[in-house]
Design a protein around this motif. Structure first.
Motif, PDB file in Angstrom:
ATOM      1  N   ILE A 230       0.855  -1.175   0.000  1.00  0.00           N
ATOM      2  CA  ILE A 230       0.000   0.000   0.000  1.00  0.00           C
ATOM      3  C   ILE A 230       0.898   1.235   0.000  1.00  0.00           C
ATOM      4  O   ILE A 230       1.923   1.248   0.685  1.00  0.00           O
ATOM      5  CB  ILE A 230      -0.950  -0.005   1.219  1.00  0.00           C
ATOM      6  CG1 ILE A 230      -1.967   1.121   1.144  1.00  0.00           C
ATOM      7  CG2 ILE A 230      -0.181   0.034   2.525  1.00  0.00           C
ATOM      8  CD1 ILE A 230      -3.051   1.036   2.226  1.00  0.00           C
ATOM      9  N   ASP A 231       0.535   2.252  -0.797  1.00  0.00           N
ATOM     10  CA  ASP A 231       1.392   3.423  -0.932  1.00  0.00           C
ATOM     11  C   ASP A 231       2.803   2.966  -1.302  1.00  0.00           C
ATOM     12  O   ASP A 231       2.979   2.232  -2.256  1.00  0.00           O
ATOM     13  CB  ASP A 231       1.348   4.276   0.333  1.00  0.00           C
ATOM     14  CG  ASP A 231      -0.068   4.777   0.635  1.00  0.00           C
ATOM     15  OD1 ASP A 231      -0.802   5.051  -0.335  1.00  0.00           O
ATOM     16  OD2 ASP A 231      -0.426   4.884   1.814  1.00  0.00           O
TER      17      ASP A 231
ATOM     18  N   GLU B  76      -8.938  -6.058  -0.240  1.00  0.00           N
ATOM     19  CA  GLU B  76      -9.370  -4.663  -0.227  1.00  0.00           C
ATOM     20  C   GLU B  76     -10.618  -4.552   0.632  1.00  0.00           C
ATOM     21  O   GLU B  76     -11.583  -5.283   0.437  1.00  0.00           O
ATOM     22  CB  GLU B  76      -9.669  -4.183  -1.644  1.00  0.00           C
ATOM     23  CG  GLU B  76      -8.479  -4.221  -2.584  1.00  0.00           C
ATOM     24  CD  GLU B  76      -7.544  -3.038  -2.384  1.00  0.00           C
ATOM     25  OE1 GLU B  76      -7.931  -2.097  -1.647  1.00  0.00           O
ATOM     26  OE2 GLU B  76      -6.451  -3.054  -2.976  1.00  0.00           O
TER      27      GLU B  76
ATOM     28  N   ASP C 176     -13.272   1.979   3.065  1.00  0.00           N
ATOM     29  CA  ASP C 176     -12.527   3.088   3.692  1.00  0.00           C
ATOM     30  C   ASP C 176     -11.054   3.084   3.323  1.00  0.00           C
ATOM     31  O   ASP C 176     -10.222   3.638   4.042  1.00  0.00           O
ATOM     32  CB  ASP C 176     -12.661   3.054   5.222  1.00  0.00           C
ATOM     33  CG  ASP C 176     -14.108   3.163   5.680  1.00  0.00           C
ATOM     34  OD1 ASP C 176     -14.888   3.857   4.994  1.00  0.00           O
ATOM     35  OD2 ASP C 176     -14.448   2.562   6.711  1.00  0.00           O
ATOM     36  N   GLY C 177     -10.701   2.429   2.205  1.00  0.00           N
ATOM     37  CA  GLY C 177      -9.305   2.421   1.794  1.00  0.00           C
ATOM     38  C   GLY C 177      -8.409   1.524   2.621  1.00  0.00           C
ATOM     39  O   GLY C 177      -7.187   1.613   2.521  1.00  0.00           O
ATOM     40  N   VAL C 178      -8.983   0.662   3.439  1.00  0.00           N
ATOM     41  CA  VAL C 178      -8.205  -0.236   4.300  1.00  0.00           C
ATOM     42  C   VAL C 178      -7.856  -1.507   3.526  1.00  0.00           C
ATOM     43  O   VAL C 178      -8.658  -2.016   2.746  1.00  0.00           O
ATOM     44  CB  VAL C 178      -9.002  -0.593   5.571  1.00  0.00           C
ATOM     45  CG1 VAL C 178      -8.263  -1.639   6.411  1.00  0.00           C
ATOM     46  CG2 VAL C 178      -9.254   0.667   6.397  1.00  0.00           C
ATOM     47  N   LYS C 179      -6.657  -2.008   3.737  1.00  0.00           N
ATOM     48  CA  LYS C 179      -6.244  -3.296   3.184  1.00  0.00           C
ATOM     49  C   LYS C 179      -5.994  -4.273   4.322  1.00  0.00           C
ATOM     50  O   LYS C 179      -5.546  -3.887   5.408  1.00  0.00           O
ATOM     51  CB  LYS C 179      -4.976  -3.152   2.338  1.00  0.00           C
ATOM     52  CG  LYS C 179      -5.224  -2.519   0.983  1.00  0.00           C
ATOM     53  CD  LYS C 179      -4.013  -2.676   0.071  1.00  0.00           C
ATOM     54  CE  LYS C 179      -4.314  -2.147  -1.329  1.00  0.00           C
ATOM     55  NZ  LYS C 179      -3.179  -2.365  -2.248  1.00  0.00           N
TER      56      LYS C 179
ATOM     57  N   ALA D 138      -3.963   1.180   6.779  1.00  0.00           N
ATOM     58  CA  ALA D 138      -4.642   2.380   6.280  1.00  0.00           C
ATOM     59  C   ALA D 138      -3.713   3.106   5.327  1.00  0.00           C
ATOM     60  O   ALA D 138      -2.490   3.114   5.521  1.00  0.00           O
ATOM     61  CB  ALA D 138      -5.038   3.300   7.434  1.00  0.00           C
ATOM     62  N   GLY D 139      -4.284   3.727   4.305  1.00  0.00           N
ATOM     63  CA  GLY D 139      -3.488   4.486   3.356  1.00  0.00           C
ATOM     64  C   GLY D 139      -3.057   5.817   3.929  1.00  0.00           C
ATOM     65  O   GLY D 139      -3.380   6.170   5.074  1.00  0.00           O
TER      66      GLY D 139
ATOM     67  N   SER E  59      -2.832   9.381   5.190  1.00  0.00           N
ATOM     68  CA  SER E  59      -3.874  10.191   5.794  1.00  0.00           C
ATOM     69  C   SER E  59      -3.251  11.482   6.312  1.00  0.00           C
ATOM     70  O   SER E  59      -2.032  11.550   6.540  1.00  0.00           O
ATOM     71  CB  SER E  59      -4.548   9.441   6.946  1.00  0.00           C
ATOM     72  OG  SER E  59      -5.123   8.232   6.484  1.00  0.00           O
TER      73      SER E  59
END
Length: 282
Positions: free
Chosen positions: A20-21, A40, A43-46, A155-156, A158
């Motif tokens: 991620i990122d 996936e 809320d963009g959570v992996k 989380a991505g 933020s």
């Protein structure tokens, strides 16, 4: 004896995968590379799921370029917010110590890496910090595999650690399948704790006297802190685990509680049920 890696750079290399990122991940099971499953979530959570035979040694390696990183938060960080070197960052997590959670952030507050183990009760050991040789911030999560897959949530990027951790917190509460505890009304009233006047040297008479004064000042809750229990005159807590009343201090604890409640105060006693010392007879 086998040698122990002092820094993360001294560990045997393992193939990595973009996660991620700019965060990469490598997973090893009993020292051999293993393929994790990445899901996936809203809320963009992996979610990273690691399955392994029960009892196997699992290591999850996370790494991201340092970029503009200035701080790393984790539950045991206290006031420490700087970036430790990878030979110094250590944390044990689990039911007693807290969840395996971490957040790396840069000068603006933007996050670079935010993760949380979904099951807060699994005993894990974390090795983390700046790899000076590789110019990365690394986190190694080590555990013994159980019957169920071990899941780590991410989380991505933020704008702040609080914003990044918020969706992970919601996931953790949901995974525990426990509704939030309701706040009792007495939790909104001024409280008196015996610790600040007595330390461990509490007695029924002394607490009752202070309870009368506290009630007159508007306190609605009395907290009987450490020292009411047998062995509660010794710091270090090697005796802890039995949680039996010290009858020398409180000959009739139930009667004492009723007397304080008669003043219009709620009564709460401190206890640490997970604290078990080596000198406990039980």
């Amino acid at each position: 004896m086998p040698s122990i890696a002092v820094t993360t750079a001294e560990r045997p290399p393992a193939p990595t995968t973009a996660l991620i990122d700019r965060v990469s991940v490598a997973v090893l099971v009993d020292g051999a590379p293993a393929a994790p499953v990445v899901r996936e979530l809203p809320d963009g959570v992996k979610a990273l799921d690691v399955s392994a035979p029960e009892g196997a040694a699992v290591e999850i390696r996370l790494a991201t370029p340092l970029q503009d990183a200035v701080g790393y938060w984790y539950p045991d960080a206290g006031w420490q917010r700087s970036l430790p070197p990878d030979w110094a960052g250590r944390m044990n997590a689990g039911l007693v110590h807290g969840c395996a959670i971490g957040c790396l952030y840069e000068t603006s507050g933007q996050t670079l890496l935010t993760f949380a183990a979904e099951d807060a009760t699994v005993d894990t050991h974390l090795v983390f910090g700046v790899s000076e040789q590789r110019k990365l911030f690394t986190v190694h999560v080590e555990l013994t595999a159980g019957r169920e897959p071990f899941t780590v949530l991410f989380a991505g990027r933020s704008p702040s650690p609080a914003a990044a951790l918020r969706p992970l917190r919601r996931r953790l509460v949901g995974a525990a399948k426990l509704p939030p505890l309701a706040l009792p009304e007495v939790g909104r009233t001024p409280a008196y704790s015996t610790w600040y006047a007595f330390g461990q040297e509490v007695t029924a008479d002394g607490v009752a006297l202070e309870a009368g004064r506290a009630a007159a000042l508007g306190c609605g809750l009395l907290i009987l802190d450490d020292g009411w229990q047998r062995g509660g005159r010794e710091r270090g807590y090697a005796w802890a685990g039995d949680w039996q009343v010290d009858t020398g201090k409180f000959p009739d604890l139930a009667g004492h509680v009723r007397d304080v409640q008669g003043l219009g105060m709620a009564y709460m006693a401190w206890i640490a049920p997970l604290l078990l010392g080596p000198d406990s007879p039980e």
